[in-house]
Design an enzyme around this catalytic site. Structure first.
Site, PDB file in Angstrom:
ATOM      1  N   HIS A   1       1.324   3.397   3.879  1.00 45.14           N
ATOM      2  CA  HIS A   1       2.062   3.271   4.584  1.00 45.14           C
ATOM      3  C   HIS A   1       3.340   1.929   4.561  1.00 45.14           C
ATOM      4  O   HIS A   1       4.412   1.353   4.740  1.00 45.14           O
ATOM      5  CB  HIS A   1       0.944   2.277   5.844  1.00 45.14           C
ATOM      6  CG  HIS A   1       0.085   3.064   5.853  1.00 45.14           C
ATOM      7  ND1 HIS A   1      -1.612   2.472   5.357  1.00 45.14           N
ATOM      8  CD2 HIS A   1      -1.124   3.918   6.846  1.00 45.14           C
ATOM      9  CE1 HIS A   1      -2.151   3.713   5.730  1.00 45.14           C
ATOM     10  NE2 HIS A   1      -1.877   4.227   7.150  1.00 45.14           N
TER      11      HIS A   1
ATOM     12  N   GLN B   1      -4.831  -0.586  -3.382  1.00 47.77           N
ATOM     13  CA  GLN B   1      -6.266  -1.949  -4.454  1.00 47.77           C
ATOM     14  C   GLN B   1      -7.094  -1.358  -6.303  1.00 47.77           C
ATOM     15  O   GLN B   1      -7.507  -2.118  -6.070  1.00 47.77           O
ATOM     16  CB  GLN B   1      -6.564  -2.289  -3.318  1.00 47.77           C
ATOM     17  CG  GLN B   1      -7.661  -3.730  -3.345  1.00 47.77           C
ATOM     18  CD  GLN B   1      -8.404  -4.843  -3.155  1.00 47.77           C
ATOM     19  OE1 GLN B   1      -7.928  -4.455  -1.228  1.00 47.77           O
ATOM     20  NE2 GLN B   1      -9.463  -4.751  -3.485  1.00 47.77           N
TER      21      GLN B   1
ATOM     22  N   HIS C   1      -5.442  -6.103   4.577  1.00 49.62           N
ATOM     23  CA  HIS C   1      -4.629  -4.954   4.042  1.00 49.62           C
ATOM     24  C   HIS C   1      -3.908  -4.924   5.730  1.00 49.62           C
ATOM     25  O   HIS C   1      -4.115  -4.909   6.685  1.00 49.62           O
ATOM     26  CB  HIS C   1      -5.534  -3.516   3.820  1.00 49.62           C
ATOM     27  CG  HIS C   1      -6.014  -3.124   2.413  1.00 49.62           C
ATOM     28  ND1 HIS C   1      -4.876  -2.524   2.365  1.00 49.62           N
ATOM     29  CD2 HIS C   1      -5.938  -4.073   2.095  1.00 49.62           C
ATOM     30  CE1 HIS C   1      -5.775  -2.870   0.474  1.00 49.62           C
ATOM     31  NE2 HIS C   1      -6.671  -3.326   0.451  1.00 49.62           N
TER      32      HIS C   1
ATOM     33  N   CYS D   1       0.962  -1.805  -0.171  1.00 50.34           N
ATOM     34  CA  CYS D   1       0.105   0.227   0.375  1.00 50.34           C
ATOM     35  C   CYS D   1       0.704   1.089   0.284  1.00 50.34           C
ATOM     36  O   CYS D   1       2.080   1.636   0.617  1.00 50.34           O
ATOM     37  CB  CYS D   1      -1.103   0.109   1.159  1.00 50.34           C
ATOM     38  SG  CYS D   1      -1.015   1.460   2.545  1.00 50.34           S
ATOM     39  N   GLU D   2       0.655   2.342  -0.891  1.00 48.14           N
ATOM     40  CA  GLU D   2       1.300   3.802  -0.782  1.00 48.14           C
ATOM     41  C   GLU D   2       1.173   3.761  -0.217  1.00 48.14           C
ATOM     42  O   GLU D   2       1.910   5.252   0.403  1.00 48.14           O
ATOM     43  CB  GLU D   2       1.031   4.345  -2.301  1.00 48.14           C
ATOM     44  CG  GLU D   2      -0.187   4.477  -2.827  1.00 48.14           C
ATOM     45  CD  GLU D   2      -0.542   5.142  -3.960  1.00 48.14           C
ATOM     46  OE1 GLU D   2      -0.360   5.102  -4.760  1.00 48.14           O
ATOM     47  OE2 GLU D   2      -1.520   6.079  -4.224  1.00 48.14           O
TER      48      GLU D   2
HETATM   49 ZN   LIG Z   1      -2.251   1.232   4.051  1.00 44.42          ZN
END
Ligand SMILES: [Zn+2]
Length: 210
Positions: A102, A140, A168, A99-100
């Site tokens: 975190h 996503q 996630h 995920c961009e």
């Molecule tokens: Zn995230």
């Protein structure tokens, strides 16, 4: 992206293992991670952590190697003329992405269908396309659309359907208390706008073989 460093691509049973490290990038990223370890109150010179910055740098390069690959080109290289015009479904494709927001993993399954319009594509290329877009910093929703658009623009089928279900870790691990929630996204084109076609696809991806 720069492409001036050696690429080692190994194909094993249809899966491609890529070892590609740009030494300059590894050094640059590793230096920052030494700093991060210190900022976290750790001692980067203790035994267990000595090689950690370099390992993280290499892992990150692997986890984002999709930037260097052209999914459309890979699809175009495996297209065949064929009069088959029923739905082609590839389900349970493994997805691993970051995920961009975190830089934490999200992972799960993708299910993809298309209805050919004169061309089919080698089946192993569909998971490849998923991987190429997943091995980047992603959300996503965008991952889902990028896969749909790539297949639509390249194969020009009568329709494309993409459903992705992922967990996630940024939700599960950060105390949001949603450890087991799964995020589902979908994107459709053409014929899949029709409810009947979409329902057939959804039935096929939820059906089990036994
Ligand atoms: Zn995230």
């Amino acid at each position: 992206m720069d492409n001036d460093f050696p690429l080692r691509e190994e194909e094993i049973d249809g899966y491609v293992k890529i070892d590609r490290y740009n030494p300059e990038k590894v050094n640059r990223i590793a230096t920052h991670y030494t700093d991060i370890l210190e900022a976290l109150g750790e001692d980067p010179t203790r035994n267990g952590l000595l090689k950690t910055p370099e390992r993280v740098a290499k892992a990150l390069q692997f986890l984002t190697h999709g930037y260097d690959l052209d999914a459309a080109k890979i699809l175009k290289g495996a297209m065949f003329e064929e009069e088959y015009s029923q739905m082609v479904v590839v389900k349970d494709i493994e997805v691993f992405s970051l995920c961009e927001h975190h830089l934490l993993p999200f992972f799960g399954k993708a299910h993809i269908a298309y209805i050919p319009n004169g061309h089919i594509v080698g089946l192993s290329k569909i998971p490849r396309v998923v991987d190429i877009f997943a091995r980047r910093l992603q959300v996503q929703e965008r991952l889902t659309n990028e896969i749909r658009d790539c297949i639509q623009d390249t194969l020009k089928p009568i329709g494309v359907a993409v459903v992705i279900e992922c967990k996630h870790l940024c939700m599960a691990m950060r105390g949001v208390q949603k450890q087991n929630s799964v995020t589902t996204t979908s994107a459709f084109t053409g014929e899949f706008a029709r409810e009947r076609t979409r329902n057939e696809f959804l039935r096929l991806i939820t059906a089990s073989l036994d």
